[in-house]
Design a protein around this motif. Structure first.
Motif, short mmCIF file in Angstrom:
data_model
loop_
_atom_site.label_atom_id
_atom_site.label_comp_id
_atom_site.label_asym_id
_atom_site.label_seq_id
_atom_site.Cartn_x
_atom_site.Cartn_y
_atom_site.Cartn_z
N THR A 1 0.68 -1.12 0.10
CA THR A 1 -0.05 0.00 -0.01
C THR A 1 0.95 1.11 -0.10
OG1 THR A 1 -1.62 -1.40 1.25
CG2 THR A 1 -1.79 1.15 1.17
N TRP A 2 1.80 1.29 0.82
CA TRP A 2 2.83 2.35 1.05
C TRP A 2 4.30 1.89 0.65
CZ3 TRP A 2 -1.08 1.88 4.63
CH2 TRP A 2 -2.03 3.02 4.54
N GLN A 3 4.69 2.81 -0.05
CA GLN A 3 6.36 2.23 -0.41
C GLN A 3 7.25 2.67 0.93
OE1 GLN A 3 8.17 4.66 -3.63
NE2 GLN A 3 10.02 3.59 -3.53
N ILE A 4 8.12 1.73 1.23
CA ILE A 4 8.93 1.82 2.27
C ILE A 4 10.23 2.64 1.70
CG2 ILE A 4 10.51 0.52 3.71
CD1 ILE A 4 8.63 -1.89 3.45
N LYS A 5 10.30 3.71 2.17
CA LYS A 5 11.57 4.72 2.19
C LYS A 5 12.45 4.68 3.37
CE LYS A 5 8.73 8.09 -0.47
NZ LYS A 5 8.05 9.31 -0.56
N GLN A 6 12.07 4.56 4.39
CA GLN A 6 12.80 4.27 5.60
C GLN A 6 12.27 3.33 6.52
OE1 GLN A 6 15.67 6.14 6.23
NE2 GLN A 6 15.54 7.43 4.51
N PRO A 7 13.03 2.21 6.40
CA PRO A 7 12.44 1.05 7.22
C PRO A 7 12.39 1.43 8.85
CG PRO A 7 14.31 0.33 5.60
CD PRO A 7 14.06 1.93 5.81
N LYS A 8 13.36 1.93 9.23
CA LYS A 8 13.30 2.23 10.61
C LYS A 8 11.73 3.05 11.14
CE LYS A 8 15.82 5.20 14.15
NZ LYS A 8 16.93 6.31 14.25
N TRP A 9 11.32 3.81 10.37
CA TRP A 9 10.06 4.67 10.76
C TRP A 9 8.91 3.70 10.12
CZ3 TRP A 9 11.68 7.52 14.51
CH2 TRP A 9 12.91 7.94 14.56
N ASP A 10 9.10 3.31 8.70
CA ASP A 10 7.94 2.80 8.05
C ASP A 10 7.40 1.47 8.87
OD1 ASP A 10 8.03 5.10 6.41
OD2 ASP A 10 9.07 4.10 5.08
N LEU A 11 8.19 0.69 9.08
CA LEU A 11 7.90 -0.64 9.74
C LEU A 11 7.62 -0.88 11.39
CD1 LEU A 11 10.52 -2.76 7.63
CD2 LEU A 11 8.23 -2.30 7.25
N GLY B 1 13.37 -4.24 18.50
CA GLY B 1 14.07 -3.26 18.20
C GLY B 1 13.22 -2.52 17.12
N THR B 2 12.55 -3.11 16.18
CA THR B 2 11.79 -2.57 15.18
C THR B 2 10.62 -1.69 15.57
OG1 THR B 2 12.24 -4.30 13.80
CG2 THR B 2 10.29 -2.86 13.09
N ALA C 1 17.53 -2.65 13.21
CA ALA C 1 16.56 -3.56 13.50
C ALA C 1 15.69 -3.77 12.50
CB ALA C 1 15.96 -3.29 14.99
N ALA C 2 15.11 -2.71 11.89
CA ALA C 2 14.02 -2.92 10.89
C ALA C 2 14.57 -3.60 9.49
CB ALA C 2 13.46 -1.72 10.46
N PRO C 3 15.93 -3.30 8.92
CA PRO C 3 16.39 -3.66 8.01
C PRO C 3 16.61 -5.25 8.23
CG PRO C 3 17.46 -1.75 8.17
CD PRO C 3 16.36 -1.84 9.45
N GLN D 1 22.69 -12.07 14.41
CA GLN D 1 21.64 -12.91 15.13
C GLN D 1 22.02 -14.52 15.49
OE1 GLN D 1 19.56 -10.76 15.71
NE2 GLN D 1 20.39 -9.19 14.23
N SER D 2 23.23 -14.64 14.85
CA SER D 2 23.63 -15.98 15.09
C SER D 2 24.17 -16.06 16.44
CB SER D 2 24.89 -16.49 14.08
OG SER D 2 25.97 -15.55 14.38
N PRO D 3 24.41 -17.21 17.27
CA PRO D 3 24.67 -17.40 18.48
C PRO D 3 26.14 -16.90 19.00
CG PRO D 3 23.53 -19.27 17.99
CD PRO D 3 23.76 -18.49 16.65
N GLU D 4 26.99 -16.78 17.95
CA GLU D 4 28.20 -16.42 18.29
C GLU D 4 28.31 -14.72 18.25
OE1 GLU D 4 27.40 -18.10 15.73
OE2 GLU D 4 28.40 -20.10 15.95
N PHE D 5 27.27 -13.98 17.92
CA PHE D 5 27.25 -12.60 17.83
C PHE D 5 26.25 -12.00 18.88
CE2 PHE D 5 29.42 -13.65 13.94
CZ PHE D 5 30.21 -13.04 13.78
N GLU D 6 26.40 -11.08 19.46
CA GLU D 6 25.58 -10.45 20.48
C GLU D 6 25.01 -9.26 19.64
OE1 GLU D 6 25.52 -7.81 24.61
OE2 GLU D 6 27.41 -8.53 23.82
N VAL D 7 23.64 -9.27 20.07
CA VAL D 7 22.58 -8.29 19.25
C VAL D 7 22.84 -6.97 19.81
CG1 VAL D 7 20.16 -7.74 18.84
CG2 VAL D 7 20.97 -9.93 18.85
N ASP D 8 23.23 -5.85 18.81
CA ASP D 8 23.38 -4.69 19.18
C ASP D 8 23.12 -3.76 18.28
OD1 ASP D 8 24.54 -2.48 20.21
OD2 ASP D 8 26.50 -2.80 19.12
N PHE D 9 21.87 -2.99 18.72
CA PHE D 9 21.08 -2.14 17.65
C PHE D 9 21.37 -0.65 18.32
CE2 PHE D 9 18.24 -5.75 16.95
CZ PHE D 9 18.63 -6.15 15.81
N THR D 10 22.58 -0.33 18.74
CA THR D 10 22.80 1.05 19.15
C THR D 10 23.66 1.95 18.10
OG1 THR D 10 25.02 0.35 19.78
CG2 THR D 10 23.36 0.06 21.46
#
Length: 269
Positions: free
Chosen positions: A18-28, A85-86, A93-95, A118-127
């Protein structure tokens, strides 16, 4: 559309949303377009009239509650950190969520830096630490600015627990202090870091004692007793002497003739 790979971007455009995704951070963030993406593959389970395209926190929570039930029902492996995060507009987070949905719905494996996290070897960091490292040192955030950038108001409104909010803020401060310490180590001249006394001292390896050589005669010893306590063994090594060996001359002592003592006259008789 920034932040999305070309393959994922072409796939989303083919869905004719319906709407085009321009900025995933805000659109999703409200979950409406996420529900519309799932509706193309599960039209019987996703009814778009049940979702609201509002921007308030209440609209977000209602939409994502329905999506979480749908994800749990179909056993879709989507990490909770990506969803949270989204919702709270965290960096990256959104991408990452779009890439994960692309893998699940198209059965195509897409490997990127965000997916690897997102794999177990890495820690999630959305900073915003990656963005801060690109800035010059004088333009990087302070501790209070880092809390403002990485702790959203919606997080506090969604969970008004003061202890949890304090823990999140303390973690952001600890990460900020750690990054500052790394900067001080990498650029000591900028922060006027002077070497300590221990760093100024010249460090030399300790001298290695020389191994003396013993003559064959000095190594011959007679010992009677417990073999484990024998001199020169592993438990009781022989003392090493650096002094030269000393030779002693045998002295002959003449014995007194005892018969002469009996033949001597006794005085006073």
């Amino acid at each position: 559309m920034s932040g999305l790979p070309r393959e994922v971007l072409k796939w989303i455009q083919s869905l004719d949303l319906t709407w085009q995704i321009k900025q995933p951070k805000w659109d999703l963030t409200n979950g409406y377009l996420i529900a519309e993406i799932f509706s193309w593959y599960f039209p019987q389970d996703i009814q778009m009239h049940s979702y609201n395209n509002g921007t308030s926190l209440d609209s977000k929570q209602k939409n994502w509650d329905l999506l979480k039930l749908f994800i749990k029902r179909h056993k879709l492996e989507i990490p909770e950190e990506l969803i949270e995060g989204t919702i709270h507009c965290k960096e990256g987070a959104a991408p990452s969520l779009c890439e994960r949905i692309y893998e699940l719905l198209t059965n195509r494996k897409w490997v990127s830096d965000r997916v690897k996290k997102q794999s177990p070897e890495f820690e999630v960091d959305f900073t915003d630490s990656a963005y801060q490292m690109q800035l010059p040192m004088h333009a990087r955030s302070t501790a209070s600015k880092a809390i403002k950038n990485n702790l959203r108001v919606t997080e506090i409104m969604a969970d008004p627990n003061l202890i949890l909010s304090a823990q999140k803020a303390q973690k952001i401060i600890n990460d900020h202090i750690q990054h500052r310490n790394i900067e001080r180590l990498e650029n000591p001249d900028r922060f006027n870091v002077k070497p300590t006394v221990g760093e100024k001292c010249l460090r030399r390896p300790p001298p290695q004692p020389s191994q003396p050589t013993f003559e064959a005669e000095s190594t011959q010893h007679t010992f009677t007793g417990d073999p484990s306590q024998k001199p020169g063994g592993e438990d009781n090594p022989l003392p090493m002497s650096r002094e030269p060996s000393v030779q002693f001359k045998e002295i002959e002592v003449k014995q007194l003739d005892k018969s002469a003592l009996y033949n001597m006259p006794i005085q006073g008789y």
